[in-house]
Design a protein around this motif. Structure first.
Motif, PDB file in Angstrom:
ATOM      1  N   ILE A  34      46.239  25.871  35.164  1.00 56.99           N
ATOM      2  CA  ILE A  34      45.808  24.809  36.504  1.00 56.99           C
ATOM      3  C   ILE A  34      45.713  26.363  37.333  1.00 56.99           C
ATOM      4  O   ILE A  34      44.489  26.722  38.828  1.00 56.99           O
ATOM      5  N   GLU A  35      47.321  26.396  38.132  1.00 56.08           N
ATOM      6  CA  GLU A  35      46.701  27.874  38.990  1.00 56.08           C
ATOM      7  C   GLU A  35      46.111  29.622  38.651  1.00 56.08           C
ATOM      8  O   GLU A  35      45.998  29.934  40.055  1.00 56.08           O
ATOM      9  N   LYS A  36      46.377  29.483  37.412  1.00 56.61           N
ATOM     10  CA  LYS A  36      45.872  30.526  37.321  1.00 56.61           C
ATOM     11  C   LYS A  36      44.108  30.761  38.004  1.00 56.61           C
ATOM     12  O   LYS A  36      43.761  31.844  37.686  1.00 56.61           O
ATOM     13  N   LEU A  37      43.463  29.693  36.967  1.00 59.09           N
ATOM     14  CA  LEU A  37      42.215  29.494  37.474  1.00 59.09           C
ATOM     15  C   LEU A  37      41.952  29.460  38.697  1.00 59.09           C
ATOM     16  O   LEU A  37      41.158  29.937  39.194  1.00 59.09           O
ATOM     17  N   ALA A  38      43.135  28.987  39.834  1.00 59.36           N
ATOM     18  CA  ALA A  38      42.487  28.672  41.323  1.00 59.36           C
ATOM     19  C   ALA A  38      42.909  29.430  41.833  1.00 59.36           C
ATOM     20  O   ALA A  38      41.851  29.869  43.132  1.00 59.36           O
ATOM     21  N   TYR A  39      43.702  30.924  41.345  1.00 59.51           N
ATOM     22  CA  TYR A  39      44.019  31.494  42.580  1.00 59.51           C
ATOM     23  C   TYR A  39      44.855  33.198  41.862  1.00 59.51           C
ATOM     24  O   TYR A  39      44.638  34.385  42.376  1.00 59.51           O
ATOM     25  N   GLN A  40      45.661  32.594  40.948  1.00 58.21           N
ATOM     26  CA  GLN A  40      46.047  33.790  40.495  1.00 58.21           C
ATOM     27  C   GLN A  40      45.610  35.026  39.813  1.00 58.21           C
ATOM     28  O   GLN A  40      46.269  36.354  40.172  1.00 58.21           O
ATOM     29  N   ASN A  41      44.628  34.212  39.057  1.00 58.28           N
ATOM     30  CA  ASN A  41      44.002  35.074  38.336  1.00 58.28           C
ATOM     31  C   ASN A  41      43.430  36.384  39.296  1.00 58.28           C
ATOM     32  O   ASN A  41      42.912  38.050  39.142  1.00 58.28           O
ATOM     33  N   ALA A  42      42.422  35.545  40.084  1.00 58.67           N
ATOM     34  CA  ALA A  42      41.344  36.506  40.702  1.00 58.67           C
ATOM     35  C   ALA A  42      42.319  36.987  41.958  1.00 58.67           C
ATOM     36  O   ALA A  42      42.369  38.429  42.340  1.00 58.67           O
ATOM     37  N   LEU A  43      43.211  36.734  42.629  1.00 52.94           N
ATOM     38  CA  LEU A  43      44.709  37.051  43.116  1.00 52.94           C
ATOM     39  C   LEU A  43      44.447  38.935  42.427  1.00 52.94           C
ATOM     40  O   LEU A  43      44.866  40.030  42.832  1.00 52.94           O
ATOM     41  N   ARG A  44      44.781  39.016  40.860  1.00 58.76           N
ATOM     42  CA  ARG A  44      45.047  40.085  40.361  1.00 58.76           C
ATOM     43  C   ARG A  44      44.376  41.201  40.157  1.00 58.76           C
ATOM     44  O   ARG A  44      43.951  42.374  40.049  1.00 58.76           O
TER      45      ARG A  44
END
Length: 327
Positions: A313-323
């Motif tokens: 859920i954290e990857k979906l929410a912001y971590q992947n976009a932040l990458r």
């Protein structure tokens, strides 16, 4: 849960509502700063969408209707200036960001990050110099196309022959040049043949800022399995779009259940690192179970109930976009 939204069209309706309208509390837009704060947004991408000649801009500027390169550039400046005015007026709450470092710095200072993106890069007009100029203006992520042919290639189409047309020669050259400039390429709205070419020629992560899975909603704007996997293989992301047409193929209802169906599918085909959010707020109509940033946390709550682990859920929410914004 913090989140990053890769696509919204809020600039245009804000301009339409006049100089007295404010990004802080405009009641008629899906997005305003108060709603972003309530939803715990980390960063919001604001797209400058280039209207076509059929779009009525009389309530923005009665003397202006973009239909050539000079007018396109004038409109881009007008839109960027309006957003800049709003950010300056609300500097206690929101600030510009161009990369992951500035997003983190803004967050530490208690501010939401505003990221400038372009939807339909037709103003490039067959000129790499124009690409450089737009990059210097602040566009670090660009959608190559909207719904009309331009210097890059061709839009998604229900016509199978048109949907398989390749990028133009300049389009391929531009993809490579955008890599050199570190401009992230957005393939939402591009046709299938064009997406295949971008994936072949780009050496950097490719994104689809607001697209879903075509296997679940039969619309040419959505992604086929090959392209879901291809975007994932570049290290890119796909932003879940809340538009009813792209969630269920028809109808006016945008439901969390349909969102979860698409997220499960994207995860199964592309893995958890391809997941992101690209709402298309202020660029779509319908009946929305999530109708503003304030309601985005509902999606994360339902995903947890659905059995998704917190890490995903954290990857979906912001971590992947932040990458994507790291460089």
């Amino acid at each position: 849960m913090k989140y990053i939204d890769l696509h919204a069209d809020t600039i245009l309706p804000l301009m339409q509502h006049g100089d007295q309208a404010s990004l802080y509390d405009d009641p008629e837009t899906h997005i305003n700063i108060q709603k972003l704060q309530k939803g715990d947004a980390l960063a919001q991408c604001f797209a400058v969408w280039l209207p076509d000649s059929n779009f009525d801009l009389m309530d923005v500027d009665p003397l202006f209707s973009p239909q050539n390169h000079e007018e396109d550039m004038a409109y881009i400046h007008q839109a960027v200036n309006r957003l800049n005015k709003e950010i300056n007026a609300n500097s206690a709450h929101i600030a510009w960001a161009k990369n992951a470092s500035s997003i983190r710095e803004n967050h530490e200072n208690g501010k939401i990050s505003a990221i400038l993106t372009l939807e339909d890069a037709r103003a490039v007009n067959d000129s790499l110099d124009n690409l450089t100029y737009l990059h210097h203006l602040g566009f670090n992520m660009m959608g190559l196309i909207w719904n009309h042919e331009n210097c890059f290639g061709f839009p998604n189409s229900l016509n199978p022959e048109l949907n398989q047309k390749s990028l133009k020669k300049f389009g391929i050259e531009a993809v490579q040049y955008m890599n050199d400039l570190n401009i992230t390429i957005d393939v939402s709205h591009l046709n299938d043949g064009g997406i295949t070419d971008v994936l072949e020629h780009s050496q950097k992560p490719v994104v689809a800022t607001h697209s879903n899975a075509r296997a679940l909603a039969l619309h040419s704007r959505n992604l086929i399995d090959e392209h879901i996997k291809g975007i994932a293989n570049t290290g890119g992301v796909i932003g879940l779009c809340i538009s009813p047409r792209f969630l269920n193929g028809s109808g006016d209802d945008s439901t969390i259940s349909d969102m979860i169906r698409h997220l499960d599918y994207l995860y199964n085909k592309g893995g958890e690192d391809v997941l992101a959010i690209g709402t298309d707020f202020d660029g779509t109509t319908g009946r929305f179970e999530i109708g503003s940033p304030a309601e985005v946390p509902k999606l994360f709550e339902r995903l947890e109930q659905h059995g998704w682990p917190l890490k995903r859920i954290e990857k979906l929410a912001y971590q992947n976009a932040l990458r994507i914004f790291e460089k």
